[in-house]
Write an enzyme that holds these catalytic residues in place. Structure first.
Site, mmCIF file in Angstrom:
data_model
loop_
_atom_site.group_PDB
_atom_site.id
_atom_site.type_symbol
_atom_site.label_atom_id
_atom_site.label_comp_id
_atom_site.label_asym_id
_atom_site.label_seq_id
_atom_site.Cartn_x
_atom_site.Cartn_y
_atom_site.Cartn_z
ATOM 1 C CE LYS B 79 -3.885 1.845 2.786
ATOM 2 N NZ LYS B 79 -4.670 1.628 4.028
ATOM 3 C CB SER B 154 -8.205 3.302 3.136
ATOM 4 O OG SER B 154 -7.257 2.733 4.030
ATOM 5 C CB SER B 178 -8.233 0.483 6.033
ATOM 6 O OG SER B 178 -8.968 1.672 6.046
#
Lengths: 99, 485
Positions: B79, B154, B178
Site C-alpha cells: 500500500k 482504504s 481498511s
C-alpha cells in the site's frame, strides 16, 4: 454541544487547522460537519462519569532508551524532498521583520 | 492455468522444487498487471526493472544452494502509505505526489530481508481515509468481481491486486477496517493484527492509536506466513510490543478442539443485507459441523463505536497531518503572502476533501471549549467498548460477524455522503478501538456474484488462535478457491 455549527465557526476552525478553503468548501463543510456532529451526540446517552479515558490500548507506559549518538539521515537525504533548500537548510519565507 | 492462480504457500513449494523461478513469477505478475490493471487500477506505481532484477538475483542464490528468506522470490505489492527507499510514496495525495522516501518502513525492510519481490505500490483512499478507495487523488480502483462496484477501502488497491491474482500477497493498513473490509469486498483473506504486533515505523500516520499494518493473501495459511514475516518488536516504534512472534504458518493447519465461536446479538440487526446474513448463518453451521460451540453474547456499546471512532481518528489525524506544511517535504503553494499563508495555501491545495473534512472535525473536537464534550467523551466510550470485548472473550475464543452490512457497494453510491460512508464501517471499527486482532475470509457470494466476507475477531495477541479458527473454516469450504478471472 448541540448549538448549530455556523459558517463563521467553520472558518475559524479552518484557520486553526491552517487550511485555506474556498467559499464553496466552507459551505459544504458547514453542512457536512453539522451532520457528523449531530450524529456523535449519540455519545451523550452514555454515563461516563466513572470511566477513565482510554487514549491508548497498549499496556505500555513510557519507553526510554539511552541518550546516545546514533547514525541518522545524511543531510542530503533529509533535504532531498524539500520544496526549497539552499543545500544546507530548509528555506522558508522570512518570519521576523527587518530590524 | 495461470501460474499466479495458486496461493503464496503453494508457489513457495513450487519455487523450492525448482518447478518455477522467481523470474517467471515476477514476469507473470507484471504481465497480469499490464493486461488487467488498466481496468482495475489497483497500482499507483510499478517497478518492473527493479523487480525482475531482484527476482533474477534470488533465483541465482537459490540455484547456488544459498539460504533464502521465507518469501524468497514471491511478488508482493505494498500500500502506498508505507515508505519505500527511493520509490515514490504518495498516500494517494497531491501533497505527497512527488515524495521519494529516504528510508524503508520496518515492514518493507522485513519484506526485503525475507527476499520478497516488491513489484509495486497500491492505491488507497487519500491518507487511508475512506472506505471505498474513491478518495484517491489519482485514480479509482474497481472491484475485480464487478467493475461497477467499489473495492472497499482504504487498502483497496492491495485487496484488488490479490483478488485479481496480479500478486499472491500484499500489505495494507487498517485503522477502522481498511484491510478487513476491502478483503471482504474482494473475496480474499485480510488481517489486522493486535495493536503493537507489527511496527508502524515508516507507515505514514493517520490515527496513531488505531493504525496497524497487516497482510492480504488468497488463503489463510499464506496470510499467516506474511504476518509472521512482518511481526515483531522494533525500537523505532515505541508502541510496538516486545514479545515473541509465534510461527503462525507452522500451527495454522492445526484445528482447535472445543472452539467457542461467539456471536453478538448487536451484529444481527436491521440494516444487515439478507444475503449477507444468510452467508454468515451458513458459516456458523460450518463451525457447528466442525464441533465448535456457538455462544450468543452481547457487545452492549457497539452502537457507540462509529461516533467514538470518528472523533478519535479525526482528532489524531488533525495532529498527525500538521506535519504537512510545505517546509520539509511535500507540496508548497506557488503563491502566498507570509509563512502562515504558505502553510494554509499549501495544505488547501494539497489535501483532498475527505482529508480536509477529518482535519476540520478533529481540530474542532480538540479545540478549546469542545475537548471535554467530544474528544474526552470518546476516549471514555472507547474504554467501555474495550470492556465489552474483554467480557466477550471470557466466554468465547473468536467472535464471528459480517464484515459489512452489504457486499461491495456501487461506485459513487456513498462517496458524496460522508456520514453514510462512515456508517458503513459499523462491523470493523470496534476492533481498532479495542486494539484486538481480526480477519476477513471469504464465506459466500451474493446473488449478483459479489463476494461476502466473514469477520473473526479474537482477544489481544491471539493471532495464532484466530488463524487456526479461520483455517478450519477454510478447509471445510471452497469459497477461497474462486477468483474473478
Amino acid at each position: 454541544m448541540a448549538e448549530p455549527l455556523t459558517k463563521e465557526t467553520v472558518k475559524k476552525v479552518a484557520h486553526l487547522a491552517r487550511l485555506k478553503l474556498s467559499d464553496a468548501e466552507l459551505d459544504l463543510f458547514t453542512t457536512q460537519l453539522s451532520q457528523v456532529l449531530g450524529y456523535v451526540e449519540l455519545l451523550n446517552e452514555l454515563d461516563t462519569s466513572a470511566v477513565e479515558p482510554m487514549a491508548h490500548v497498549a499496556d505500555i507506559a513510557n519507553v526510554f532508551r539511552d541518550d546516545e549518538v546514533r547514525p541518522s539521515l545524511p543531510r542530503a537525504a533529509a533535504l532531498s524532498n524539500a520544496p526549497k533548500t539552499d543545500g544546507e537548510y530548509f528555506v522558508v519565507p522570512q518570519i521576523l521583520e527587518e530590524g | 492455468m495461470p501460474v499466479l492462480s495458486t496461493s503464496a504457500i503453494a508457489l513457495i513449494d513450487r519455487l523450492n522444487r525448482g518447478d518455477v523461478t522467481s523470474f517467471e513469477l515476477t514476469d507473470a505478475s507484471l504481465n497480469a498487471i499490464a493486461s488487467q490493471d488498466s481496468n482495475i487500477r489497483a497500482f499507483l506505481s510499478v517497478n518492473a526493472d527493479a523487480a525482475l532484477a531482484q527476482a533474477k538475483a534470488i533465483d541465482e542464490r537459490r540455484k547456488a544452494g544459498q539460504t533464502v528468506g521465507k518469501l524468497a522470490g514471491l511478488p508482493i505489492a505494498v500500500k502506498d502509505n508505507m515508505c519505500t527507499l527511493g520509490v515514490k510514496t504518495t498516500c494517494a495525495s497531491r501533497i505527497l505526489e512527488n515524495f521519494v522516501p529516504p528510508y524503508d518502513a520496518s515492514v518493507v525492510e522485513k519484506l526485503r530481508a525475507a527476499d520478497a519481490v516488491l513489484v509495486g505500490k497500491t492505491n488507497l483512499d487519500e491518507f487511508a481515509m475512506g472506505s471505498s478507495t474513491e478518495n484517491s487523488a489519482f485514480q479509482v480502483t474497481r472491484n475485480p468481481w464487478n467493475l461497477e462496484h467499489t473495492v472497499g477501502g482504504s487498502s483497496g488497491g492491495s485487496a484488488a491486486a490479490v483478488s485479481a491474482r496480479m500478486v499472491p500477497l500484499s500489505l495494507g493498513s487498517d485503522t477502522g477496517g481498511s484491510i478487513r473490509q476491502p478483503a471482504g469486498f474482494c473475496g480474499v483473506v485480510g488481517m489486522k493484527p493486535t495493536y503493537g504486533r507489527v511496527s508502524r515505523y515508516g507507515l505514514v500516520a493517520y490515527a496513531s492509536s488505531l493504525d496497524q499494518i497487516g497482510p492480504f493473501a488468497t488463503d489463510v495459511a499464506s496470510a499467516a506466513l506474511l504476518l509472521e514475516v512482518i511481526s515483531g518488536h522494533d525500537g523505532r516504534d515505541s508502541t510496538s510490543v516486545d514479545r515473541p512472534v509465534p510461527e503462525y504458518s507452522q500451527t495454522v493447519e492445526q484445528p482447535l478442539t472445543g472452539l467457542r465461536v461467539g456471536i453478538a446479538r448487536e451484529h444481527f440487526v436491521e440494516g444487515l443485507d439478507r444475503e449477507v446474513q444468510a452467508a454468515i448463518k451458513q458459516s456458523l453451521d460450518v463451525y457447528r459441523s466442525l464441533g465448535a460451540h456457538i455462544v450468543e453474547l452481547s457487545l452492549p456499546h457497539s452502537k457507540y463505536a462509529i461516533a467514538t471512532y470518528y472523533l478519535i481518528a479525526a482528532s489524531e489525524a488533525s495532529s498527525n497531518l500538521a506535519r504537512f506544511d510545505g517546509v520539509h517535504y511535500g507540496h508548497r503553494a506557488a503563491k502566498f503572502d507570509n509563512l502562515i499563508d504558505m502553510y494554509s495555501a499549501s495544505r488547501g491545495e494539497g489535501f483532498g476533501p475527505e482529508v480536509k473534512r477529518r482535519i476540520m472535525l478533529g481540530t474542532y473536537a480538540l479545540s478549546a471549549g469542545y475537548y471535554d464534550a467530544y474528544y474526552l467523551k470518546a476516549l471514555k466510550a472507547r474504554r467501555l467498548i474495550r470492556r465489552d470485548f474483554d467480557a466477550a472473550f471470557e466466554r468465547c475464543d473468536v467472535l464471528a460477524s459480517p464484515i459489512a452490512s452489504t457486499p461491495a457497494f456501487r461506485l459513487g453510491e456513498l462517496v458524496n455522503d460522508p456520514l453514510a460512508m462512515y456508517l458503513s464501517d459499523i462491523y470493523t471499527i470496534s476492533a481498532n478501538l479495542a486494539g484486538i486482532p481480526g480477519l476477513s475470509l471469504p464465506c459466500g457470494f451474493s446473488s449478483t456474484g459479489l463476494p461476502v466476507g466473514l469477520q473473526l475477531l479474537a482477544a489481544p495477541f491471539e493471532e495464532e488462535k484466530l488463524l487456526r479458527a479461520a483455517r478450519m473454516f477454510e478447509r471445510a469450504t471452497d469459497w477461497h478457491m474462486k477468483s474473478p478471472n
